[in-house]
Write an enzyme that holds these catalytic residues in place. Structure first.
Site, PDB file in Angstrom:
ATOM      1  N   THR A 148       0.816  -1.213   0.000  1.00 15.66           N
ATOM      2  CA  THR A 148       0.000   0.000   0.000  1.00 15.66           C
ATOM      3  C   THR A 148       0.852   1.267   0.000  1.00 15.66           C
ATOM      4  O   THR A 148       1.856   1.344   0.699  1.00 15.66           O
ATOM      5  CB  THR A 148      -0.888   0.005   1.258  1.00 15.66           C
ATOM      6  OG1 THR A 148      -1.795  -1.084   1.166  1.00 15.66           O
ATOM      7  CG2 THR A 148      -1.670   1.307   1.411  1.00 15.66           C
TER       8      THR A 148
ATOM      9  N   SER B 263      -6.418   0.864  -2.851  1.00 15.35           N
ATOM     10  CA  SER B 263      -7.239  -0.093  -3.593  1.00 15.35           C
ATOM     11  C   SER B 263      -6.593  -0.413  -4.943  1.00 15.35           C
ATOM     12  O   SER B 263      -6.568  -1.556  -5.367  1.00 15.35           O
ATOM     13  CB  SER B 263      -8.644   0.483  -3.811  1.00 15.35           C
ATOM     14  OG  SER B 263      -9.322   0.563  -2.575  1.00 15.35           O
TER      15      SER B 263
ATOM     16  N   GLY C 100       2.705  -2.444   8.663  1.00 18.30           N
ATOM     17  CA  GLY C 100       2.920  -3.072   9.958  1.00 18.30           C
ATOM     18  C   GLY C 100       4.361  -3.513  10.116  1.00 18.30           C
ATOM     19  O   GLY C 100       4.989  -3.929   9.137  1.00 18.30           O
TER      20      GLY C 100
ATOM     21  N   ARG D 267     -28.623 -11.179  32.650  1.00 17.84           N
ATOM     22  CA  ARG D 267     -29.112  -9.850  32.975  1.00 17.84           C
ATOM     23  C   ARG D 267     -30.638  -9.814  32.988  1.00 17.84           C
ATOM     24  O   ARG D 267     -31.291 -10.295  32.069  1.00 17.84           O
ATOM     25  CB  ARG D 267     -28.592  -8.866  31.923  1.00 17.84           C
ATOM     26  CG  ARG D 267     -29.081  -7.437  32.062  1.00 17.84           C
ATOM     27  CD  ARG D 267     -28.402  -6.741  33.200  1.00 17.84           C
ATOM     28  NE  ARG D 267     -28.752  -5.327  33.282  1.00 17.84           N
ATOM     29  CZ  ARG D 267     -28.268  -4.523  34.210  1.00 17.84           C
ATOM     30  NH1 ARG D 267     -27.409  -4.976  35.113  1.00 17.84           N
ATOM     31  NH2 ARG D 267     -28.611  -3.255  34.256  1.00 17.84           N
TER      32      ARG D 267
ATOM     33  N   GLY E 265     -24.229  -0.198  29.100  1.00 19.36           N
ATOM     34  CA  GLY E 265     -23.021   0.435  29.618  1.00 19.36           C
ATOM     35  C   GLY E 265     -21.931  -0.578  29.949  1.00 19.36           C
ATOM     36  O   GLY E 265     -20.744  -0.293  29.779  1.00 19.36           O
TER      37      GLY E 265
ATOM     38  N   THR F 207     -11.670  -2.464   5.551  1.00 23.24           N
ATOM     39  CA  THR F 207     -10.988  -1.709   4.483  1.00 23.24           C
ATOM     40  C   THR F 207      -9.555  -2.141   4.239  1.00 23.24           C
ATOM     41  O   THR F 207      -8.942  -1.641   3.308  1.00 23.24           O
ATOM     42  CB  THR F 207     -11.042  -0.183   4.754  1.00 23.24           C
ATOM     43  OG1 THR F 207     -10.525   0.091   6.067  1.00 23.24           O
ATOM     44  CG2 THR F 207     -12.461   0.337   4.677  1.00 23.24           C
TER      45      THR F 207
ATOM     46  N   GLU G 154      -6.610  -5.346   3.513  1.00 23.33           N
ATOM     47  CA  GLU G 154      -6.640  -6.545   2.661  1.00 23.33           C
ATOM     48  C   GLU G 154      -7.773  -6.418   1.632  1.00 23.33           C
ATOM     49  O   GLU G 154      -8.481  -7.377   1.352  1.00 23.33           O
ATOM     50  CB  GLU G 154      -6.803  -7.814   3.515  1.00 23.33           C
ATOM     51  CG  GLU G 154      -5.491  -8.358   4.052  1.00 23.33           C
ATOM     52  CD  GLU G 154      -4.594  -8.980   2.979  1.00 23.33           C
ATOM     53  OE1 GLU G 154      -5.106  -9.307   1.906  1.00 23.33           O
ATOM     54  OE2 GLU G 154      -3.377  -9.107   3.225  1.00 23.33           O
TER      55      GLU G 154
ATOM     56  N   ASP H  54     -10.482  -3.068   0.222  1.00 26.36           N
ATOM     57  CA  ASP H  54     -11.684  -2.351   0.653  1.00 26.36           C
ATOM     58  C   ASP H  54     -12.904  -3.174   0.250  1.00 26.36           C
ATOM     59  O   ASP H  54     -13.007  -3.625  -0.895  1.00 26.36           O
ATOM     60  CB  ASP H  54     -11.717  -0.980  -0.029  1.00 26.36           C
ATOM     61  CG  ASP H  54     -12.972  -0.224   0.293  1.00 26.36           C
ATOM     62  OD1 ASP H  54     -12.928   0.609   1.203  1.00 26.36           O
ATOM     63  OD2 ASP H  54     -14.022  -0.471  -0.351  1.00 26.36           O
TER      64      ASP H  54
END
Lengths: 675, 675
Positions: A148, A154, A187, A325, A419, A440, A442, A444
């Site tokens: 990239t 892309s 990365g 819950r 919460g 998005t 590997e 989009d």
């Protein structure tokens, strides 16, 4: 005081054997490997405290990655010749399981072994394998995957980085001409990487001639020395803080006339001789590029698996919480109602649970397909190009569906836990932010769906090309009839009459062949009408502007065509899994989940089915009623269905899902009783 | 090399005057205040670097809150008698504008001035106002709003904390009986709060008698002394790291026999005399509780405004990026295509832009309504109960819609910016995580929609109650006709005939009265059929279990009814704003956005309209085509439409939206030209 609380509802009467059977079905071909990893008792420690600052987080992830390397976690996918296990599918599955630990660790491992190691493996020669892969596996050579660019994500065929061959020194000179040509979001770049597989426009020529461009290739460029000092001509900047995955050191790379030896070109698909002559087994630059990309398809499939795993974890947390819950007084003042007993709560979670089941089965088939094709190729066999194309198309499509599914599932689960779901200790927030980028990276997702659709159109053209005259006439006649039927709603009328004849009940919606036929019919019709819309773009004398305009105006239709195709493919995978199940109770349960999936797909697009006269209004309402009914039926089995994901108790981590909420409810009941 | 890049497309030819006119319309009644805040040049500094550790972040937010207090940011909503401006609407708007700075700062300010200060203001007496409000405003008394408990969030009428009056000492004794009775997620609790308005079950009796329960009331409980030391009997724990809003110090509060003077009861709606006698102007405990909640409605409306603001900021970033970012070669090789020129990208962003416009107008009306009602009441006027109920219902509904809108908009914008959107510097990730909790705090959205639906059913019953015999007969006859029409698809048939008579074109879909009628009709039908479904639950001899079951089976129908009502309400607000616009170009532009909103609402629920014969298949397809056309029409004006949000350049912050991307594209063009 508020009404006293009642005990939990009676749990599912499904036996543990059945849970095991469903788990086995979900685990697929590599269930032995999943069990092996589940048994690792150190696995839950591979997680970093939320809120850890980025530098500490990165250091910790680096350390954990070393631990995984030492444990042999990396060997699965690499060739046996260099010390790997040669188990492509196993490498995807072992990567996927890391989603239950820490997603930064997972992505970092994916960069090192899947992308950097994978590029050398897929694009390099045997000598390069022997030279680099052992140190990739044991982490003594940390590396990056430099595809990239800031300006091209892309459209990677248009990257601007160059590598120009200098015959005088037998070196490539690597250059970053503009800021937008920087390698970006890489990365391993900001902190740990020593080398990068850099995707470049390759330029070369026999000595004395002006270099020509041969398209995109990958070249290995050293970034740092043994001490971690950045090498001359290399510029590295840090991408900085991200929404998630802050344990991964993403960075930007720029090269200023960096020279690397000729041997650093990963040259399986194109090589440069010492004198600068370029040669390739693939003539067309375009085909060569897509062949190289196709060889890297494992990355996309791995992300897809990780997304399914993340969705399974989120559902496990939310459904356990939904059972524990309680809120608002139960009818007659008898305690409070478990929130999963509300239809609205079931409606939120159970169709998504069904879709995650469906995607799990589709993902398993995809991994098998990848494994079989790549194993065959590694063994020297020739792989049918159509099968390879089918693999790429499925990888693109399933990746898009499963990453969007993860985004939606985790979000809904977060909201379903209120919460509590927002607290990092309960993991849903971190799961959301860490997996958000999956939609998005590997590829989009929107671009991937286009790829799927374009494949369908090509396939369609192929089919059409093979029809003889009679076939063509029949085909056209079918189209006309179809159009007429739609206009006059004959379909719907016929369906209504059938419904009336059958006494008005609607058992058919639970008939899997009806479901399949309905989805197939939608796919066929959507594709047919898409092709009709796009046909004028291929006419003579159509300007490029006009052709683009025709294409662009149909882009929503195109994306819909891709989805219809993928929905069918995923449903098929689910049905095959049901058919293969031998435990009758497990099979019955899976069939109900499959029905819920299929009917939810139809309900989500009921506008289309009604518009095109494929279902009547009464049938459409019956489908909604049936989904509600399936939610009620499956509610008591919700726990069984998530237990079958087989996520070990100590991996779940979230206090709201591992007894805290139940303990609190019990304390409150005891207090109420004591008053 | 890749094809050279072309210059950006010609911008919208709309004049700056028109942009101002649209901005003025969006700004609403408090546009003067918005302009006042926009002019603050220190505002952009009120933002904390992403990735800042929680303790530093909290400290910085506390410091910034002090700065806001010193600048008089807090005074808007408080009574003039204590030094405030008495401008309720202004307080909501000034809160909302903080969404453009830092959301932790905004929420912290909301806790201090909106919730803690607001509780004293709404539930306290004049003496309490004079005693506390000045130090609430200047931040010398930082406080908490202790309503939610670990075990009771949605059902706050069932909180378990108690305050029992001790006539001997004229004190209340506050107790937390169980772990699930802890006050939880309480902002300002973990670090800064000195006092809390604690919601308790109030117990008291005249001396000598056994105390009886009077329902939920709020009592002021000191938490820390001047040095910040936690007071005896008070237990405070930290909620820890959250998905977002880590600049807010949420914590848990437990009380062990904490004694506070009788004067600490906020007693506007119920008081305890020195001898322990309880008295209230409202007889029914239930009505008293809902009256108190109703007095606190501003919090919900403030969150809603903040959500609209956050969505506006996200759209501003994504649309600017969509204009600057280019990918894939343009037709004929002439540069690359701006991604906002793709229909799929327009389809992602523009309908959400339209919905955000619509919600902005609905929000403005809601704030005006709140302001008028509460100002009237503060001035001693009596407020019609029906108006108050309408305000509460709208606050609940608009809050649900606008917070879900924010979640979706920001997510879509993040994806529309690809990897760039994932970098914290571009703000979308932080916006997402900070606003994520909005959908479940100040009322869980699903519970809020139920509240809206229940209000509709009550209203329906009222209307029905007022009908005379003839009216009732007509009503029933309408129902029957309606049902028949639906069964035979007469509606659709009639529509098809009308369409044919009009020559088949579909101008009607752009007729706002047709749009309104269609939505009104859906609302009426959905509510009618809901009431019919629920009626059996009210029959004689129906057990509570059976009644709950009837209700629960219709819960999806109930939620749909609420949405249909709200869609109509929002569309009405948009139409009123269009009607009121005097600049003709601005009005034309707004009408197109309003059409896009209305048609998107219809398209989103086209399954329903088709199922119920309200639109024909042809009309349904025409709506989709019209939406695509509106996307094309509005594309050149996208920048104008976001500029009209009036977010000052230095508030936007995101590099991808403030020139970086454009600069990079220009550099790349220059480089390509130089080759």
């Amino acid at each position: 005081m508020a009404a006293p609380l009642s005990v939990p509802p009676s749990p599912s009467d499904v036996s543990p054997t059945t849970v095991d059977a469903v788990r086995h079905a979900l685990d697929g071909r590599w269930s032995w490997l999943r069990d092996e990893i589940r048994a690792r008792d150190d696995f839950a420690e591979l997680r970093v405290e939320p809120g850890t600052d980025a530098e500490t987080y990165r250091a910790r992830v680096w350390e954990m990655l070393g631990q995984l390397a030492a444990d042999g976690h990396a060997v699965h996918g690499f060739p046996t010749a260099v010390g790997g296990r040669g188990d492509i599918g196993g490498s995807v599955v072992s990567f996927e399981m890391l989603a239950f630990a820490d997603l930064s660790l997972q992505v970092k491992s994916g960069v090192q072994w899947g992308l950097f190691g994978g590029a050398i493996q897929a694009l390099g020669n045997a000598e390069q394998h022997a030279r680099y892969l052992p140190s990739v596996m044991d982490l003594s050579l940390p590396g990056c995957f430099g595809m990239t660019e800031t300006g091209h994500g892309s459209d990677v065929q248009s990257v601007h980085t160059t590598a120009t061959y200098d015959p005088a020194t037998q070196e490539f000179v690597v250059d970053t001409p503009t800021e937008s040509a920087r390698k970006d979001y890489i990365g391993n770049a900001a902190r740990d990487g020593r080398m990068a597989a850099v995707f470049v426009q390759l330029w070369s020529a026999p000595e004395g001639e002006a270099p020509t461009r041969h398209g995109v290739h990958a070249v290995l460029v050293p970034l740092r020395d043994e001490d971690g000092t950045v090498l001359p001509g290399v510029e590295i900047t840090d991408d900085g803080h991200k929404e998630g995955l802050n344990g991964v050191d993403n960075g930007r790379l720029a090269f200023r006339g960096v020279r690397v030896p000729r041997e650093n070109l990963l040259d399986r698909y194109g090589t440069v001789a010492a004198d600068g002559t370029y040669s390739s087994s693939i003539e067309s630059e375009n085909r060569r590029f897509f062949t190289m990309l196709g060889a890297l398809v494992r990355g996309r499939i791995s992300v897809s698996g990780s997304a399914v795993g993340a969705a399974q974890l989120a559902l496990t947390i939310a459904i356990r919480y939904g059972e524990a819950r309680r809120q608002f007084a139960a009818p007659g003042g008898d305690g409070e109602i478990a929130i999963l007993d509300y239809l609205a709560h079931q409606r939120k979670l159970l169709p998504l649970l069904a879709r995650t089941y469906a995607l799990r089965f589709a993902q398993n088939e995809l991994v098998e397909m990848l494994h079989d094709i790549q194993t065959e190729r590694e063994a020297g066999g020739s792989v049918d190009e159509k099968r390879q194309r089918e693999l790429e198309s499925r990888a693109a499509g399933i990746k898009a569906l499963s990453t969007w599914n993860a985004t939606q599932v985790i979000q809904v689960c977060r909201e379903a836990c209120g919460g509590q779901g927002y607290l990092s200790e309960n993991r849903l927030g971190t799961l959301r932010t860490d997996t958000d980028v999956f939609t998005t990276f590997e590829g989009d997702n929107t671009v991937l769906l286009q790829l799927v659709a374009k494949g369908l159109i090509s396939g369609y053209a192929d089919d059409f090309g093979h029809l003889d005259t009679l076939g063509t006439i029949r085909f056209v006649a079918d189209q006309v009839l179809d159009t007429v039927a739609e206009r006059t709603s004959l379909h719907a009328l016929a369906e209504r009459l059938r419904g009336a004849a059958a006494g008005g009940d609607d058992e058919e919606v639970l008939d899997s062949s009806w479901q399949i036929k309905l989805l197939d019919d939608r796919e066929e019709h959507t594709l047919d009408s898409l092709v009709r819309r796009l046909r004028p773009a291929r006419g003579k004398g159509v300007t490029p502007d006009r052709a683009f305009d025709i294409f662009n105006r149909a882009q929503d239709h195109l994306l819909h065509a891709a989805r219809t195709h993928l929905d069918g493919l995923v449903l098929d995978a689910f049905n095959r899994a049901c058919d293969a199940e031998t435990d009758p109770t497990a099979q019955e349960l899976m069939r109900s989940v499959c029905d819920l999936y299929a009917l939810s797909v139809i309900e989500d697009d009921k506008g289309w089915f009604l518009e095109h006269g494929r279902i009547s209004a009464a049938r459409s309402k019956a489908i909604t009623a049936e989904i509600n009914k399936l939610c009620r039926t499956l509610r008591p089995h919700a726990r069984v269905l998530i237990d079958a994901f087989g996520i070990p108790e100590h991996w779940i981590g979230a206090p709201i899902a591992t007894g805290e909420e139940t303990r609190r409810q019990e304390e409150a009941i005891a207090h109420a009783d004591s008053l």
